[in-house]
Scaffold this motif. Structure first.
Motif, short mmCIF file in Angstrom:
data_model
loop_
_atom_site.label_atom_id
_atom_site.label_comp_id
_atom_site.label_asym_id
_atom_site.label_seq_id
_atom_site.Cartn_x
_atom_site.Cartn_y
_atom_site.Cartn_z
N HIS A 254 176.86 22.10 57.87
CA HIS A 254 175.44 22.05 57.49
C HIS A 254 175.18 20.87 56.56
O HIS A 254 174.16 20.17 56.70
CB HIS A 254 175.02 23.36 56.82
N ILE A 255 176.09 20.66 55.62
CA ILE A 255 175.94 19.53 54.70
C ILE A 255 176.04 18.21 55.46
O ILE A 255 175.26 17.28 55.24
CB ILE A 255 177.01 19.60 53.58
N ALA A 256 177.01 18.13 56.36
CA ALA A 256 177.20 16.90 57.13
C ALA A 256 175.94 16.56 57.94
O ALA A 256 175.52 15.39 57.98
CB ALA A 256 178.41 17.05 58.06
N ARG A 257 175.34 17.57 58.56
CA ARG A 257 174.12 17.31 59.33
C ARG A 257 172.98 16.84 58.43
O ARG A 257 172.21 15.95 58.81
CB ARG A 257 173.71 18.58 60.10
N ARG A 258 172.88 17.42 57.25
CA ARG A 258 171.82 17.01 56.33
C ARG A 258 172.03 15.57 55.88
O ARG A 258 171.08 14.79 55.80
CB ARG A 258 171.79 17.96 55.12
N GLY A 262 169.62 11.71 56.49
CA GLY A 262 169.05 11.04 55.33
C GLY A 262 168.95 11.88 54.08
O GLY A 262 168.40 11.41 53.05
N GLY A 263 169.44 13.09 54.11
CA GLY A 263 169.39 13.93 52.93
C GLY A 263 170.44 13.53 51.91
O GLY A 263 171.34 12.73 52.20
N ARG A 264 170.32 14.10 50.72
CA ARG A 264 171.27 13.81 49.66
C ARG A 264 172.11 15.05 49.38
O ARG A 264 171.62 16.18 49.45
CB ARG A 264 170.55 13.36 48.39
N LEU A 265 173.35 14.81 49.02
CA LEU A 265 174.29 15.89 48.78
C LEU A 265 173.76 16.87 47.74
O LEU A 265 173.89 18.09 47.88
CB LEU A 265 175.64 15.32 48.35
N HIS A 266 173.16 16.34 46.70
CA HIS A 266 172.69 17.18 45.59
C HIS A 266 171.65 18.20 46.04
O HIS A 266 171.55 19.28 45.44
CB HIS A 266 172.09 16.28 44.50
N ASN A 294 174.63 13.62 42.99
CA ASN A 294 173.34 12.94 43.02
C ASN A 294 173.47 11.42 43.07
O ASN A 294 172.46 10.71 43.10
CB ASN A 294 172.50 13.33 41.80
N LEU A 295 174.70 10.91 43.08
CA LEU A 295 174.90 9.46 43.14
C LEU A 295 174.58 8.93 44.53
O LEU A 295 174.77 9.64 45.53
CB LEU A 295 176.34 9.11 42.78
N PRO A 296 174.08 7.72 44.63
CA PRO A 296 173.78 7.15 45.96
C PRO A 296 175.02 7.14 46.85
O PRO A 296 176.12 6.76 46.41
CB PRO A 296 173.33 5.71 45.63
N GLY A 297 174.85 7.60 48.06
CA GLY A 297 175.95 7.59 49.01
C GLY A 297 176.93 8.74 48.87
O GLY A 297 177.94 8.80 49.60
N ALA A 298 176.69 9.66 47.95
CA ALA A 298 177.62 10.78 47.76
C ALA A 298 177.72 11.59 49.04
O ALA A 298 176.71 11.92 49.67
CB ALA A 298 177.14 11.65 46.61
N GLY A 299 178.95 11.90 49.41
CA GLY A 299 179.17 12.64 50.65
C GLY A 299 180.15 13.78 50.45
O GLY A 299 180.40 14.23 49.32
N LEU A 300 180.75 14.21 51.54
CA LEU A 300 181.63 15.37 51.50
C LEU A 300 182.87 15.13 50.65
O LEU A 300 183.51 16.09 50.20
CB LEU A 300 182.05 15.76 52.92
N GLU A 301 183.18 13.87 50.37
CA GLU A 301 184.34 13.60 49.52
C GLU A 301 184.11 14.15 48.10
O GLU A 301 185.06 14.53 47.41
CB GLU A 301 184.65 12.10 49.46
N VAL A 302 182.86 14.20 47.67
CA VAL A 302 182.56 14.78 46.35
C VAL A 302 182.81 16.29 46.38
O VAL A 302 183.38 16.86 45.45
CB VAL A 302 181.10 14.48 45.96
#
Length: 315
Positions: A254-258, A262-266, A294-302
């Protein structure tokens, strides 16, 4: 729960409990009619069962909003007659409507006639100088006479003059016995209790005492696993739910699809901060997600970085 139970919060909670009924944030009927409907009403199909909570006091507007909600596929439309915020009062909806049961009856009658979706009401036991033992049964009788059979009752008064919305959640004393008395007085109604409930054990006790349901708000948000993790097994008699790590794994796609759209991890992980509440390493989990998601480009690695020490501690 405005600004809390958005679609990402509900999606997260659904991974913990498959059975609990989830509620949206309160949305005003005019916003549904004239606003960005997909943003306000859109939800993932895995969220079912899910209820839309509406605010308003115009029967025609509420009827139209109910038709729209039914088209979106909501399982229930709930009219909020309990919110004490200043914005709500100025618009003549929310808890101030406890003073106008006839208008509430007109509203729900119009909503029921508008679409084949269940219409329910969330209310307080009274407001300001009202005597709850007098006004609450009269309110329930009037609104039930218009066709509503399910009520969620916040067991506190709302003081519209003198207390802030935050204070109204804590300062007015809880009167659970009055809610119990309403169930005895109206045995045909489905009565749920709300307000001050912090554990699954409390919920079980209310159900054992004869209430039909329990609505949990802030505790389910701040300590989601403690409230929802065993709910399916203990309340609904279903199988055991996932552990905390399985919940995170369920959220990953679900996070990956968001993120891909263009969504943000936060936007999602801010609702997950309490998942490991009370567990070793919970502070690290919250800190990493709070600082990095909330950092730009934050992804599943966080998410992986926050989860790694939790897995080590659990090993």
């Amino acid at each position: 729960m405005m600004d809390w139970t958005d679609r990402y919060c509900r999606l997260f909670h659904r991974q913990i409990s498959r059975q609990a009924l989830l509620y949206t944030e309160m949305v005003t009927a005019p916003a549904v009619i004239h606003g960005d409907r997909d943003r306000l009403l859109g939800f993932d199909q895995t969220e079912h069962p899910v209820a839309l909570q509406l605010g308003g006091s115009d029967p025609a507007d509420l009827a139209e909003a109910t038709r729209i909600a039914a088209d979106y596929g909501y399982d229930e439309v709930n009219l909020n007659v309990g919110c004490p915020s200043d914005r709500v009062q100025s618009g003549c909806f929310g808890a101030v409507l406890m003073e106008r049961p006839g208008l509430v009856a007109d509203c729900v009658a119009a909503m029921i006639a508008a679409a084949p979706v269940e219409v329910t009401v969330k209310c307080r036991i009274g407001v300001d100088d009202q005597v709850p033992e007098e006004v609450l049964p009269a309110f329930l009788e009037s609104v039930a006479g218009a066709g509503v059979v399910r009520f969620a009752i916040h067991a506190r008064k709302a003081w519209l003059k003198g207390l802030s919305p935050k204070e109204n959640r804590d300062i007015p004393p809880l009167d659970y016995p009055l809610v119990m008395a309403m169930k005895r007085a109206f045995p045909a109604l489905h009565v749920s209790v709300n307000g001050g409930i912090t554990s699954l054990g409390q919920a079980e006790a209310f159900l054992a005492d004869g209430l039909d349901g329990v609505m949990v708000g802030r505790a389910a948000y701040h300590e989601p696993y403690e409230v929802l993790g065993e709910a399916d097994a203990r309340i609904f008699g279903a199988g055991a739910g996932p552990d905390r790590f399985e919940v995170v794994d369920r959220m990953r796609p679900h996070i990956a699809r968001r993120l891909e759209t263009g969504g943000r991890l936060h936007q999602i992980t801010r609702h997950m901060l309490g998942l490991f509440h009370g567990q070793p390493g919970a502070r690290s989990w919250r800190r990493i997600l709070s600082e990095r998601a909330n950092l730009p480009g934050a992804g599943l690695e966080v998410l992986d970085a926050a989860l790694a020490p939790m897995r080590d501690l659990a090993a």
